[in-house]
Design an enzyme around this catalytic site. Structure first.
Site, PDB file in Angstrom:
ATOM      1  N   HIS A  66      19.168 -19.088 -20.332  1.00 17.19           N
ATOM      2  CA  HIS A  66      18.137 -18.048 -20.281  1.00 17.19           C
ATOM      3  C   HIS A  66      18.782 -16.654 -20.368  1.00 17.19           C
ATOM      4  O   HIS A  66      18.411 -15.831 -21.210  1.00 17.19           O
ATOM      5  CB  HIS A  66      17.350 -18.217 -18.972  1.00 17.19           C
ATOM      6  CG  HIS A  66      16.329 -17.151 -18.712  1.00 17.19           C
ATOM      7  ND1 HIS A  66      14.986 -17.404 -18.687  1.00 17.19           N
ATOM      8  CD2 HIS A  66      16.453 -15.823 -18.464  1.00 17.19           C
ATOM      9  CE1 HIS A  66      14.326 -16.276 -18.435  1.00 17.19           C
ATOM     10  NE2 HIS A  66      15.209 -15.305 -18.293  1.00 17.19           N
ATOM     11  N   GLU A  67      19.788 -16.417 -19.516  1.00 11.78           N
ATOM     12  CA  GLU A  67      20.442 -15.107 -19.501  1.00 11.78           C
ATOM     13  C   GLU A  67      21.227 -14.844 -20.783  1.00 11.78           C
ATOM     14  O   GLU A  67      21.245 -13.730 -21.296  1.00 11.78           O
ATOM     15  CB  GLU A  67      21.365 -14.974 -18.286  1.00 11.78           C
ATOM     16  CG  GLU A  67      20.640 -14.871 -16.963  1.00 11.78           C
ATOM     17  CD  GLU A  67      19.588 -13.760 -16.940  1.00 11.78           C
ATOM     18  OE1 GLU A  67      19.821 -12.686 -17.532  1.00 11.78           O
ATOM     19  OE2 GLU A  67      18.533 -13.978 -16.326  1.00 11.78           O
ATOM     20  N   HIS A  70      19.050 -13.484 -23.498  1.00 14.00           N
ATOM     21  CA  HIS A  70      18.833 -12.031 -23.349  1.00 14.00           C
ATOM     22  C   HIS A  70      20.044 -11.262 -23.894  1.00 14.00           C
ATOM     23  O   HIS A  70      19.900 -10.312 -24.656  1.00 14.00           O
ATOM     24  CB  HIS A  70      18.702 -11.644 -21.874  1.00 14.00           C
ATOM     25  CG  HIS A  70      17.401 -12.011 -21.219  1.00 14.00           C
ATOM     26  ND1 HIS A  70      16.179 -11.642 -21.738  1.00 14.00           N
ATOM     27  CD2 HIS A  70      17.135 -12.665 -20.068  1.00 14.00           C
ATOM     28  CE1 HIS A  70      15.222 -12.075 -20.911  1.00 14.00           C
ATOM     29  NE2 HIS A  70      15.775 -12.712 -19.905  1.00 14.00           N
TER      30      HIS A  70
HETATM   31 ZN    ZN Z   1      15.056 -13.298 -18.028  1.00 11.40          ZN
END
Ligand code: ZN
Length: 376
Positions: A66-67, A70
């Site tokens: 998830h990170e 980003h």
């Molecule tokens: Zn996030």
């Protein structure tokens, strides 16, 4: 947020905050001793523990994915990303600046929940196929947990409160519509605070409805979100106020200096006890060579103060505690944060021009506010 270094992926440094070890333990325990035995009875304790270990590890990998998503999108938008820190409530990508366009922010924010959603679908599919094909519950149990937790991650992160991903998406949309980043941040932060109140209220409600642990969790998350929403807005205020401002405009010029050969006892008696300053630039032959704060002195045993000198305790200038007069304040703030002493010396051609402390920045901001110079 420091933590210890785990390694690096795609050039992003991965760090783990110590608070994350607590959550690893909690998850492992909840899964091995609670969720798996309750949902899939009849297996051995060792099997539950093994399932717990794999599920915890893959949960960790899911958060990281998830990170990472980003960070990868941020990098393609030209935003430098230092790395990722995992901490108690998930992770943060450590970026050096915010997106400059609402469209960029939208994409950087939304990719995270999207990644979690893809992972949820992937693990959900494995659980579905496995269950129909008669695979062992050891596999399908873990997969269905991961599918659920990633779905929860995607949904929670899409709640429209800044600084959650959903709050950033929300902010980018208002920003795009109004053209005003500050106003958008204010609205999204306010919504973040309301969301925090709601989580805290829900937490108390659960607490009295005897769901002790999940109630406490909600309160903790709400409290964390509230603080983050407030800090995010204030950070933006400071950043926008200091945009284009140079070090020489903020610094206190010609600060009082101390000699490197002064003993610490003299430093305390003649300087710290009789002046209101918390730190002094250290000079040798009228050139700045370091900075000394009360904290460095305190680190040295009191009985050594009579013979140890300022030179022994100071932070030398070559550790990044100096700035040029024309340097941008955005850069100077970073140095202040990274150096750990929260102050920098302003130097030019080896001579001292001034000093910048957190107080100088605060004064300057207050003056701007009083003069009504701030936008909005
Ligand atoms: Zn996030």
């Amino acid at each position: 947020m420091q933590g210890f270094r785990l390694g690096s992926i795609f050039g992003f440094e991965i760090r783990i905050d110590l608070s994350w070890l607590l959550i690893v333990f909690l998850i492992l325990w909840t899964l091995s001793a609670g969720l798996f035995p309750a949902n899939y009875p009849g297996l051995s304790n060792a099997t539950y523990f093994g399932m717990g270990l794999v599920a915890t590890f893959l949960f960790f990998a899911s958060l990281l994915a998830h990170e990472l998503s980003h960070s990868l999108v941020a990098r393609t938008k030209g935003i430098p990303v230092e790395g990722i820190t995992l901490f108690i409530f998930g992770g943060v990508s450590r970026t050096r600046m915010d997106a400059e366009h609402p469209d960029d922010e939208f994409q950087i924010a939304i990719i995270g929940p999207f990644t979690s959603l893809v992972l949820a679908a992937f693990f959900g599919l494995i659980a579905y196929i496995g269950t129909n094909a008669g695979w062992s519950v050891v596999v399908t149990g873990v997969a269905s947990y991961l599918g659920t937790i990633n779905l929860i991650l995607a949904i929670f992160n899409m709640l429209p409160g800044f600084p959650l991903d959903g709050g950033r998406v929300f902010r980018s949309l208002i920003w795009k519509y109004t053209g005003n980043q500050k106003k958008a941040t204010k609205i999204a932060s306010t919504s973040g605070k309301w969301l925090a109140y709601l989580l805290i209220a829900l937490g108390f409600w659960e607490l009295f409805g005897s769901a002790l642990l999940s109630g406490l969790w909600l309160i903790l998350i709400g409290w964390f979100l509230y603080n983050a929403a407030e800090a995010g807005y204030e950070e933006l205020l400071i950043r926008t106020s200091l945009e284009g401002v140079k070090a020489q405009e903020i610094m206190t010029p010609h600060p009082e200096t101390v000699n490197a050969d002064l003993t610490l006892q003299d430093l305390v008696d003649k300087y710290f006890l009789s002046r209101r300053y918390q730190s002094f630039p250290v000079t040798e032959d009228s050139h700045p060579i370091g900075i000394i704060t009360l904290n460095q002195v305190k680190d040295i045993p009191r009985e050594e103060w009579i013979y140890r000198t300022v030179r022994d305790a100071m932070i030398p200038t070559d550790t990044g505690v100096t700035a040029r007069p024309e340097e941008q304040m955005s850069q100077v703030l970073e140095k202040m944060q990274e150096s750990g002493v929260r102050r920098v010396l302003v130097t030019q051609n080896g001579s001292l021009k001034g000093i910048i402390t957190a107080n100088d920045v605060a004064h300057w901001l207050r003056r701007q506010r009083d003069l009504g110079n701030q936008m909005g």
